[in-house]
Motif scaffolding. Structure first.
Motif, PDB file in Angstrom:
ATOM      1  N   LYS A  93       0.841  -1.361  -0.012  1.00 34.36           N
ATOM      2  CA  LYS A  93      -0.117  -0.093  -0.110  1.00 34.36           C
ATOM      3  C   LYS A  93       0.806   1.321  -0.205  1.00 34.36           C
ATOM      4  O   LYS A  93       1.783   1.574   0.935  1.00 34.36           O
ATOM      5  N   MET A  94       0.698   2.244  -0.686  1.00 34.01           N
ATOM      6  CA  MET A  94       0.852   3.393  -1.033  1.00 34.01           C
ATOM      7  C   MET A  94       0.525   4.460  -0.692  1.00 34.01           C
ATOM      8  O   MET A  94      -0.596   4.740  -0.679  1.00 34.01           O
ATOM      9  N   GLY A  95       0.443   5.074   0.986  1.00 32.38           N
ATOM     10  CA  GLY A  95      -0.339   6.023   1.340  1.00 32.38           C
ATOM     11  C   GLY A  95       0.063   7.346   0.965  1.00 32.38           C
ATOM     12  O   GLY A  95       0.684   7.788   0.615  1.00 32.38           O
ATOM     13  N   GLY A  96      -0.450   8.566   2.113  1.00 33.09           N
ATOM     14  CA  GLY A  96      -0.070   9.620   2.453  1.00 33.09           C
ATOM     15  C   GLY A  96      -1.661  10.488   2.052  1.00 33.09           C
ATOM     16  O   GLY A  96      -2.662   9.804   0.372  1.00 33.09           O
ATOM     17  N   LYS A  97      -1.207  11.921   1.966  1.00 37.24           N
ATOM     18  CA  LYS A  97      -2.651  12.666   1.374  1.00 37.24           C
ATOM     19  C   LYS A  97      -2.210  12.902  -0.008  1.00 37.24           C
ATOM     20  O   LYS A  97      -1.313  13.251  -0.076  1.00 37.24           O
ATOM     21  N   GLU A  98      -3.432  13.019  -0.844  1.00 37.84           N
ATOM     22  CA  GLU A  98      -2.666  13.792  -2.712  1.00 37.84           C
ATOM     23  C   GLU A  98      -1.967  14.980  -1.897  1.00 37.84           C
ATOM     24  O   GLU A  98      -2.363  16.279  -1.270  1.00 37.84           O
ATOM     25  N   SER A  99      -1.545  15.405  -2.887  1.00 38.98           N
ATOM     26  CA  SER A  99      -0.259  16.479  -3.258  1.00 38.98           C
ATOM     27  C   SER A  99      -0.622  17.464  -4.237  1.00 38.98           C
ATOM     28  O   SER A  99      -0.865  18.170  -3.221  1.00 38.98           O
ATOM     29  N   ASP A 100      -2.003  17.191  -4.815  1.00 44.97           N
ATOM     30  CA  ASP A 100      -2.530  18.687  -5.043  1.00 44.97           C
ATOM     31  C   ASP A 100      -3.960  19.078  -4.659  1.00 44.97           C
ATOM     32  O   ASP A 100      -4.992  18.157  -5.212  1.00 44.97           O
TER      33      ASP A 100
ATOM     34  N   LEU B  57     -10.071   4.484  -3.656  1.00 46.57           N
ATOM     35  CA  LEU B  57      -9.888   3.129  -4.163  1.00 46.57           C
ATOM     36  C   LEU B  57      -8.583   3.512  -3.026  1.00 46.57           C
ATOM     37  O   LEU B  57      -7.618   4.258  -3.108  1.00 46.57           O
ATOM     38  N   ILE B  58      -7.754   2.620  -3.103  1.00 43.82           N
ATOM     39  CA  ILE B  58      -6.183   2.242  -2.070  1.00 43.82           C
ATOM     40  C   ILE B  58      -5.264   2.717  -3.067  1.00 43.82           C
ATOM     41  O   ILE B  58      -5.172   2.034  -4.349  1.00 43.82           O
TER      42      ILE B  58
ATOM     43  N   THR C 243      -3.794  11.232 -11.149  1.00 46.28           N
ATOM     44  CA  THR C 243      -2.432  10.769 -10.311  1.00 46.28           C
ATOM     45  C   THR C 243      -2.922   9.636 -10.109  1.00 46.28           C
ATOM     46  O   THR C 243      -1.920   7.681  -9.647  1.00 46.28           O
ATOM     47  N   LYS C 244      -3.303   9.256  -8.722  1.00 42.80           N
ATOM     48  CA  LYS C 244      -3.666   8.008  -8.201  1.00 42.80           C
ATOM     49  C   LYS C 244      -3.442   6.568  -8.892  1.00 42.80           C
ATOM     50  O   LYS C 244      -3.535   5.848  -9.278  1.00 42.80           O
ATOM     51  N   LEU C 245      -4.845   7.086 -10.180  1.00 37.14           N
ATOM     52  CA  LEU C 245      -4.655   6.118 -11.050  1.00 37.14           C
ATOM     53  C   LEU C 245      -3.591   4.754 -12.288  1.00 37.14           C
ATOM     54  O   LEU C 245      -3.652   4.359 -12.333  1.00 37.14           O
ATOM     55  N   ASN C 246      -3.005   6.471 -12.629  1.00 34.99           N
ATOM     56  CA  ASN C 246      -2.374   6.389 -13.321  1.00 34.99           C
ATOM     57  C   ASN C 246      -0.349   4.996 -12.923  1.00 34.99           C
ATOM     58  O   ASN C 246      -0.279   4.244 -13.416  1.00 34.99           O
TER      59      ASN C 246
END
Length: 381
Positions: free
Chosen positions: A215-222, A301-302, A336-339
């Motif tokens: 899992k890659m975590g963290g708040k979206e930067s944009d 999605l995660i 970005t998350k989808l890519n």
């Protein structure tokens, strides 16, 4: 014996029991007992049943080592498999919650006998326990059954785990890769903080179609993109409709835009842009849904994995998802998350194989203001 594949099976029967009642984990006997008192059911064995159902044609090619009772023996017997029991957690027969020590003792007993593959069912806590006692050259495979599954040692679903074992039995899969074992602090998790830590790595079959990513975590930067997504969803909200707001930072941005408190790692309910219920359980959700004719689910999605259901949001039970309906599911994510998925489909692992298949197909994902893309959803068959 030498002609058969020797597989060890260790089930943490209490894994995931806290998910449906919003406890956000199941580590420790106290949490497990609290979950049962709140009406939760043990589901780990049922998820193993799904994996084993794919292996019934290979009974004569498999030799199973396992622990007694609901730590493995019962699941194998239900599948018609012959099992050699090498560990008893509760010889006196009294009811108790099995512990990490039981898992480790069972695994050590199996390893002492020698296994080609060690299969275990649980969550990140179970993977962490097993990592402490498994030698680095021992191949393993996790069946996802916990609330928290950040580790890369699990198949993406119980069905996927069964497919991986099947490939090993018929000789189609031989390569291995090291995968990280991750876990988070459950107490901080319940307070809305994700603090993940790497505890080691284990060897898993290298079949990327079936093994989940770390899992890659963290708040979206944009933040501008998140604001656009929030604006689109809020603009589309219908009067008097019930909106179930799933967990994650993308959904949290929508709640923040409405000026509402948010359970980052839980599920909240909104009606007319007001908070109706916070951090709800599956049972509470079903009751609320039954009281409203119009109902929607907003979910993200995660990151890195692509899971929509079955990872940290077990409050969204099969009954809840069916009550809402696929057409009323609003998926939100940045491009970005989808890519980052690199073309992989979104994954569903609800615990209900029939429902997973019903959710297959294309789904619209809101990626900005009046901006949607079609993404494929796939359950692993």
């Amino acid at each position: 014996m030498s002609e058969k594949l020797v597989i060890g099976l260790a089930i943490n029967p209490w894994a995931g029991v806290g998910g449906s009642v919003a406890l956000k984990g199941s580590d420790g006997a106290t949490t497990a007992q609290q979950a049962i008192a709140l009406g939760a059911e043990q589901r780990a064995n049922a998820r193993v049943d799904v994996s084993l159902a794919l292996l019934t044609d290979y009974r004569d090619k498999l030799h199973w080592l396992t622990a007694a009772g609901d730590m493995g023996e019962q699941a194998l017997l239900r599948a018609g498999m012959q099992a050699e029991v090498v560990y008893h957690s509760n010889p006196a027969g009294t009811e108790q919650v099995t512990s990490a020590a039981d898992t480790q003792a069972a695994v050590k007993a199996m390893l002492a006998k020698g296994v080609d593959l060690l299969v275990f069912a649980g969550g990140d806590g179970t993977a962490r326990d097993i990592c402490q006692c498994v030698p680095e050259q021992q191949p393993v495979l996790g069946i996802p059954a916990g609330v928290k599954i950040h580790s890369g040692v699990y198949a993406i679903s119980p069905t996927a785990a069964g497919r991986v074992i099947e490939k090993l039995v018929i000789g189609e899969l031989a390569s291995l890769q090291l995968a990280d074992v991750m876990d988070i602090d459950e107490e901080l998790f319940r307070q809305g903080q994700v603090r993940a830590r790497r505890y080691g790595e284990m060897l898993v079959p290298a079949e990327l179609q079936y093994i989940q990513a770390v899992k890659m975590g963290g708040k979206e930067s944009d933040e501008l993109v998140l604001a656009d997504i929030a604006a689109d969803i809020i603009e589309s909200m219908e009067d008097d409709a019930l909106y179930v707001m799933g967990s994650g930072s993308t959904v949290a941005a929508i709640m923040e835009e409405m000026g509402l408190p948010n359970t980052l790692l839980g599920v909240d309910v909104v009606r007319n842009e007001k908070l109706l219920a916070a951090d709800v359980t599956a049972a509470q959700l079903q009751k609320l849904l039954a009281e409203h004719d119009k109902r929607y689910l907003v979910i993200t999605l995660i990151g890195g994995q692509g899971h929509l259901f079955g990872r940290g949001n077990q409050q969204l039970s099969p009954a809840v998802i069916r009550c809402i309906g696929k057409a009323q599911i609003r998926v939100v994510a940045t491009k970005t998350k989808l890519n980052d998925l690199q073309g992989r489909p979104l994954q569903v692992d609800t615990g209900d194989v029939a429902l997973d298949r019903e959710l297959n197909g294309l789904i619209s994902v809101t990626t900005g203001y009046h901006d949607q893309v079609l993404v494929r959803v796939a359950a692993v068959d």
